[in-house]
Design an enzyme around this catalytic site. Structure first.
Site, PDB file in Angstrom:
ATOM      1  N   LYS A 104       0.827  -1.208   0.000  1.00 62.38           N
ATOM      2  CA  LYS A 104       0.000   0.000   0.000  1.00 62.38           C
ATOM      3  C   LYS A 104       0.862   1.259   0.000  1.00 62.38           C
ATOM      4  O   LYS A 104       0.529   2.254  -0.662  1.00 62.38           O
ATOM      5  CB  LYS A 104      -0.947  -0.024   1.207  1.00 62.38           C
ATOM      6  N   ASP A 145     -10.768   3.502   4.696  1.00 65.70           N
ATOM      7  CA  ASP A 145     -10.889   2.049   4.523  1.00 65.70           C
ATOM      8  C   ASP A 145     -12.326   1.586   4.761  1.00 65.70           C
ATOM      9  O   ASP A 145     -12.646   0.413   4.574  1.00 65.70           O
ATOM     10  CB  ASP A 145      -9.938   1.339   5.489  1.00 65.70           C
ATOM     11  N   GLN A 164      -4.273  -1.677   9.724  1.00 65.98           N
ATOM     12  CA  GLN A 164      -4.128  -3.003   9.121  1.00 65.98           C
ATOM     13  C   GLN A 164      -4.651  -4.063  10.090  1.00 65.98           C
ATOM     14  O   GLN A 164      -4.281  -4.074  11.263  1.00 65.98           O
ATOM     15  CB  GLN A 164      -2.657  -3.282   8.791  1.00 65.98           C
TER      16      GLN A 164
END
Length: 282
Positions: free
Chosen positions: A55, A122, A99
Protein backbone atom coordinates in the site's frame (compact mmCIF):
# COMPACT_ATOMS: atom_id res chain seq x y z
CA UNK A 1 -21.13 -23.31 -23.03
CA UNK A 2 -17.94 -21.31 -23.55
CA UNK A 3 -15.64 -20.40 -20.70
CA UNK A 4 -16.37 -17.35 -18.58
CA UNK A 5 -14.84 -14.01 -19.43
CA UNK A 6 -12.29 -12.89 -16.84
CA UNK A 7 -12.88 -9.66 -14.93
CA UNK A 8 -9.43 -8.08 -14.96
CA UNK A 9 -9.07 -6.18 -11.69
CA UNK A 10 -5.40 -5.45 -12.32
CA UNK A 11 -6.06 -3.45 -15.50
CA UNK A 12 -9.02 -1.55 -14.08
CA UNK A 13 -7.15 -0.77 -10.86
CA UNK A 14 -4.23 0.59 -12.89
CA UNK A 15 -6.56 3.03 -14.65
CA UNK A 16 -8.11 4.12 -11.34
CA UNK A 17 -4.68 4.69 -9.77
CA UNK A 18 -3.55 6.70 -12.82
CA UNK A 19 -6.64 8.90 -12.52
CA UNK A 20 -6.12 9.19 -8.76
CA UNK A 21 -2.51 10.28 -9.34
CA UNK A 22 -3.72 13.09 -11.63
CA UNK A 23 -6.22 14.20 -8.99
CA UNK A 24 -3.56 14.07 -6.25
CA UNK A 25 -1.14 16.13 -8.33
CA UNK A 26 -3.83 18.72 -9.06
CA UNK A 27 -4.79 18.91 -5.39
CA UNK A 28 -1.16 19.30 -4.34
CA UNK A 29 -0.63 22.05 -6.92
CA UNK A 30 -3.76 23.95 -5.91
CA UNK A 31 -3.34 23.72 -2.13
CA UNK A 32 0.35 23.14 -1.55
CA UNK A 33 -0.60 20.09 0.50
CA UNK A 34 0.01 16.51 -0.60
CA UNK A 35 -2.70 13.98 0.34
CA UNK A 36 -1.42 11.76 3.17
CA UNK A 37 -2.41 8.25 4.21
CA UNK A 38 -1.34 6.98 7.63
CA UNK A 39 -0.99 3.21 8.00
CA UNK A 40 -0.99 1.62 11.45
CA UNK A 41 0.35 -1.90 11.99
CA UNK A 42 0.31 -3.81 15.28
CA UNK A 43 2.94 -6.54 15.47
CA UNK A 44 4.94 -8.08 12.66
CA UNK A 45 2.61 -10.57 10.98
CA UNK A 46 4.42 -11.31 7.68
CA UNK A 47 1.29 -11.05 5.51
CA UNK A 48 0.29 -7.76 7.14
CA UNK A 49 3.79 -6.34 6.75
CA UNK A 50 3.67 -7.24 3.05
CA UNK A 51 0.21 -5.68 2.58
CA UNK A 52 1.25 -2.44 4.27
CA UNK A 53 4.44 -2.20 2.21
CA UNK A 54 2.40 -2.78 -0.95
CA UNK A 55 0.00 0.00 0.00
CA UNK A 56 2.89 2.36 0.72
CA UNK A 57 4.39 1.62 -2.70
CA UNK A 58 1.03 2.26 -4.37
CA UNK A 59 0.79 5.56 -2.48
CA UNK A 60 4.04 6.70 -4.05
CA UNK A 61 2.76 5.70 -7.47
CA UNK A 62 -0.36 7.80 -6.92
CA UNK A 63 1.40 10.87 -5.55
CA UNK A 64 0.11 10.29 -2.02
CA UNK A 65 2.36 10.78 1.00
CA UNK A 66 2.40 7.86 3.45
CA UNK A 67 3.10 7.85 7.16
CA UNK A 68 3.66 4.48 8.77
CA UNK A 69 3.12 3.82 12.47
CA UNK A 70 4.52 0.46 13.60
CA UNK A 71 3.39 -0.67 17.05
CA UNK A 72 4.67 -3.69 19.01
CA UNK A 73 2.53 -6.80 19.25
CA UNK A 74 2.04 -6.16 22.98
CA UNK A 75 0.22 -2.88 22.28
CA UNK A 76 -2.99 -2.59 24.31
CA UNK A 77 -6.39 -1.49 23.08
CA UNK A 78 -5.99 1.78 24.99
CA UNK A 79 -2.61 2.49 23.40
CA UNK A 80 -3.89 1.73 19.91
CA UNK A 81 -6.99 3.88 20.42
CA UNK A 82 -4.78 6.76 21.60
CA UNK A 83 -2.60 6.43 18.48
CA UNK A 84 -5.59 6.46 16.16
CA UNK A 85 -7.18 9.44 17.94
CA UNK A 86 -3.90 11.34 17.62
CA UNK A 87 -3.77 10.66 13.88
CA UNK A 88 -7.44 11.64 13.58
CA UNK A 89 -6.62 15.00 15.17
CA UNK A 90 -3.57 15.63 12.96
CA UNK A 91 -4.50 17.97 10.06
CA UNK A 92 -1.53 16.71 8.03
CA UNK A 93 -3.10 13.22 7.88
CA UNK A 94 -6.10 12.86 5.55
CA UNK A 95 -6.76 9.12 5.65
CA UNK A 96 -6.11 6.37 8.20
CA UNK A 97 -5.72 2.64 7.58
CA UNK A 98 -5.53 0.23 10.51
CA UNK A 99 -4.13 -3.00 9.12
CA UNK A 100 -6.08 -5.94 10.46
CA UNK A 101 -6.10 -8.35 12.17
CA UNK A 102 -4.65 -6.57 15.20
CA UNK A 103 -4.35 -9.48 17.63
CA UNK A 104 -6.92 -11.25 19.77
CA UNK A 105 -6.05 -9.23 22.87
CA UNK A 106 -7.16 -5.97 21.22
CA UNK A 107 -10.75 -4.78 20.89
CA UNK A 108 -10.65 -4.24 17.13
CA UNK A 109 -14.05 -2.52 17.02
CA UNK A 110 -12.98 0.01 19.66
CA UNK A 111 -9.86 0.69 17.59
CA UNK A 112 -11.84 1.20 14.39
CA UNK A 113 -14.20 3.61 16.15
CA UNK A 114 -11.23 5.75 17.20
CA UNK A 115 -10.78 6.69 13.52
CA UNK A 116 -12.51 9.95 12.62
CA UNK A 117 -15.25 9.21 10.03
CA UNK A 118 -13.89 11.86 7.64
CA UNK A 119 -10.55 9.99 7.63
CA UNK A 120 -11.99 6.46 7.48
CA UNK A 121 -10.82 5.82 3.92
CA UNK A 122 -10.89 2.05 4.52
CA UNK A 123 -14.61 2.21 5.37
CA UNK A 124 -14.45 0.29 8.66
CA UNK A 125 -16.35 2.46 11.15
CA UNK A 126 -19.99 2.34 12.18
CA UNK A 127 -20.41 5.71 10.47
CA UNK A 128 -19.13 4.37 7.15
CA UNK A 129 -21.37 1.31 7.33
CA UNK A 130 -24.34 3.60 7.94
CA UNK A 131 -23.54 5.81 4.95
CA UNK A 132 -23.16 2.72 2.75
CA UNK A 133 -26.47 1.34 3.99
CA UNK A 134 -28.41 4.58 3.57
CA UNK A 135 -26.76 5.63 0.32
CA UNK A 136 -25.48 8.98 1.57
CA UNK A 137 -22.00 10.45 0.91
CA UNK A 138 -19.23 8.75 2.86
CA UNK A 139 -16.53 6.16 2.39
CA UNK A 140 -17.23 2.60 1.31
CA UNK A 141 -15.38 -0.44 2.61
CA UNK A 142 -12.58 -0.79 0.10
CA UNK A 143 -13.06 -4.37 -1.05
CA UNK A 144 -16.86 -4.08 -1.46
CA UNK A 145 -16.42 -0.73 -3.19
CA UNK A 146 -13.84 -2.26 -5.52
CA UNK A 147 -16.20 -5.13 -6.32
CA UNK A 148 -18.97 -2.74 -7.35
CA UNK A 149 -16.56 -0.80 -9.57
CA UNK A 150 -15.50 -4.07 -11.22
CA UNK A 151 -19.13 -5.09 -11.85
CA UNK A 152 -19.83 -1.66 -13.35
CA UNK A 153 -16.79 -1.89 -15.63
CA UNK A 154 -18.15 -5.13 -17.08
CA UNK A 155 -21.67 -3.74 -17.47
CA UNK A 156 -23.28 -6.08 -14.97
CA UNK A 157 -26.84 -4.81 -14.48
CA UNK A 158 -27.78 -5.67 -10.90
CA UNK A 159 -31.39 -4.51 -11.05
CA UNK A 160 -33.68 -7.36 -10.08
CA UNK A 161 -30.85 -9.87 -9.98
CA UNK A 162 -30.51 -12.37 -7.15
CA UNK A 163 -27.17 -11.82 -5.45
CA UNK A 164 -25.81 -14.32 -2.94
CA UNK A 165 -23.06 -13.17 -0.59
CA UNK A 166 -21.17 -16.00 1.08
CA UNK A 167 -19.65 -14.42 4.19
CA UNK A 168 -20.82 -11.90 6.76
CA UNK A 169 -17.72 -10.07 7.98
CA UNK A 170 -18.11 -6.46 9.06
CA UNK A 171 -15.75 -5.10 6.41
CA UNK A 172 -16.57 -7.33 3.44
CA UNK A 173 -19.65 -9.58 3.52
CA UNK A 174 -22.11 -7.27 5.26
CA UNK A 175 -21.19 -4.04 3.41
CA UNK A 176 -21.04 -5.62 -0.05
CA UNK A 177 -24.56 -6.89 0.52
CA UNK A 178 -25.74 -3.38 1.35
CA UNK A 179 -24.06 -1.95 -1.75
CA UNK A 180 -25.70 -4.62 -3.92
CA UNK A 181 -29.06 -3.90 -2.30
CA UNK A 182 -28.64 -0.21 -3.13
CA UNK A 183 -28.31 -1.26 -6.79
CA UNK A 184 -31.71 -3.00 -6.61
CA UNK A 185 -30.35 -6.54 -6.37
CA UNK A 186 -32.21 -9.03 -4.17
CA UNK A 187 -29.58 -10.05 -1.63
CA UNK A 188 -29.18 -13.27 0.33
CA UNK A 189 -26.46 -13.58 2.96
CA UNK A 190 -24.98 -17.04 3.57
CA UNK A 191 -22.45 -18.19 6.14
CA UNK A 192 -20.98 -21.22 7.89
CA UNK A 193 -24.36 -22.20 9.36
CA UNK A 194 -26.41 -21.86 6.19
CA UNK A 195 -28.30 -25.07 5.50
CA UNK A 196 -27.61 -26.54 2.05
CA UNK A 197 -25.34 -23.72 0.92
CA UNK A 198 -24.93 -25.21 -2.54
CA UNK A 199 -28.66 -25.03 -3.21
CA UNK A 200 -28.77 -21.34 -2.28
CA UNK A 201 -25.74 -20.48 -4.41
CA UNK A 202 -27.21 -22.31 -7.42
CA UNK A 203 -30.08 -19.79 -7.46
CA UNK A 204 -27.74 -16.80 -7.70
CA UNK A 205 -27.30 -14.56 -10.73
CA UNK A 206 -24.36 -12.96 -8.92
CA UNK A 207 -22.18 -14.77 -6.37
CA UNK A 208 -19.77 -12.95 -4.06
CA UNK A 209 -17.56 -15.43 -2.21
CA UNK A 210 -16.02 -13.80 0.87
CA UNK A 211 -15.82 -16.47 3.53
CA UNK A 212 -12.12 -17.35 3.68
CA UNK A 213 -12.43 -21.06 2.90
CA UNK A 214 -10.45 -22.33 -0.08
CA UNK A 215 -12.47 -23.59 -3.06
CA UNK A 216 -15.69 -23.68 -1.04
CA UNK A 217 -17.80 -22.74 -4.07
CA UNK A 218 -17.54 -25.42 -6.75
CA UNK A 219 -18.48 -25.26 -10.39
CA UNK A 220 -21.51 -27.47 -9.83
CA UNK A 221 -22.77 -24.83 -7.36
CA UNK A 222 -22.73 -22.09 -10.00
CA UNK A 223 -25.84 -21.32 -12.04
CA UNK A 224 -24.97 -21.37 -15.76
CA UNK A 225 -24.28 -17.80 -16.87
CA UNK A 226 -23.88 -16.42 -13.35
CA UNK A 227 -21.37 -13.70 -12.46
CA UNK A 228 -18.86 -14.98 -9.89
CA UNK A 229 -16.78 -12.62 -7.75
CA UNK A 230 -14.13 -14.34 -5.65
CA UNK A 231 -13.09 -12.06 -2.79
CA UNK A 232 -11.33 -14.85 -0.91
CA UNK A 233 -7.59 -15.12 -0.61
CA UNK A 234 -6.10 -18.22 0.95
CA UNK A 235 -2.55 -19.61 1.13
CA UNK A 236 -1.16 -20.62 -2.22
CA UNK A 237 -3.04 -17.93 -4.19
CA UNK A 238 -6.28 -19.87 -3.85
CA UNK A 239 -9.66 -18.18 -3.67
CA UNK A 240 -12.96 -19.24 -2.12
CA UNK A 241 -14.14 -20.46 -5.54
CA UNK A 242 -12.85 -23.54 -7.35
CA UNK A 243 -11.85 -21.51 -10.39
CA UNK A 244 -11.17 -24.37 -12.81
CA UNK A 245 -14.67 -25.79 -12.52
CA UNK A 246 -16.54 -22.49 -12.03
CA UNK A 247 -15.01 -20.90 -15.15
CA UNK A 248 -16.83 -23.54 -17.22
CA UNK A 249 -20.27 -22.38 -16.02
CA UNK A 250 -20.05 -18.67 -15.17
CA UNK A 251 -20.38 -15.85 -17.71
CA UNK A 252 -17.97 -13.58 -15.83
CA UNK A 253 -15.50 -14.51 -13.09
CA UNK A 254 -12.66 -12.86 -11.16
CA UNK A 255 -9.28 -14.60 -11.05
CA UNK A 256 -7.25 -14.99 -7.84
CA UNK A 257 -4.92 -13.16 -7.81
CA UNK A 258 -5.59 -10.27 -10.18
CA UNK A 259 -9.31 -9.79 -9.62
CA UNK A 260 -10.64 -8.20 -6.45
CA UNK A 261 -7.31 -7.59 -4.67
CA UNK A 262 -5.96 -4.77 -6.87
CA UNK A 263 -9.35 -3.06 -6.75
CA UNK A 264 -9.21 -2.89 -2.95
CA UNK A 265 -5.98 -0.88 -2.97
CA UNK A 266 -7.13 1.33 -5.85
CA UNK A 267 -10.31 2.20 -3.93
CA UNK A 268 -8.27 3.01 -0.81
CA UNK A 269 -6.04 5.44 -2.72
CA UNK A 270 -8.96 7.07 -4.51
CA UNK A 271 -10.81 7.60 -1.24
CA UNK A 272 -7.68 9.07 0.39
CA UNK A 273 -7.48 11.78 -2.27
CA UNK A 274 -11.23 12.42 -1.92
CA UNK A 275 -10.81 12.73 1.86
CA UNK A 276 -7.93 15.18 1.43
CA UNK A 277 -9.94 17.31 -0.98
CA UNK A 278 -12.86 17.47 1.44
CA UNK A 279 -10.67 18.32 4.41
CA UNK A 280 -8.84 21.01 2.43
CA UNK A 281 -12.15 22.47 1.28
CA UNK A 282 -11.62 22.09 -2.47
Amino acid sequence: MSQARLMDGTALARRIVEDTARQAADLTRRTGTQPCLATVLVGEDPASVTYVRMKQNRCRTAGIASRHVALPARTTTEELVATLRSLSADPAVHGILLQHPVGDHIDERAAFEAIAPEKDVDGVTFASFATMSFGVPGFVSCTPGGILRLLDAYDVDLTGKRAVVVGRSAILGKPVGMLLLARDATVTYCHSRTADLSAVVREADVVVAAVGRPRLIRGQDVKPGAVVVDAGYNPGNVGDVDFDSAVERASLITPVPGGVGPMTIATLLEQTVTAAARQLGV
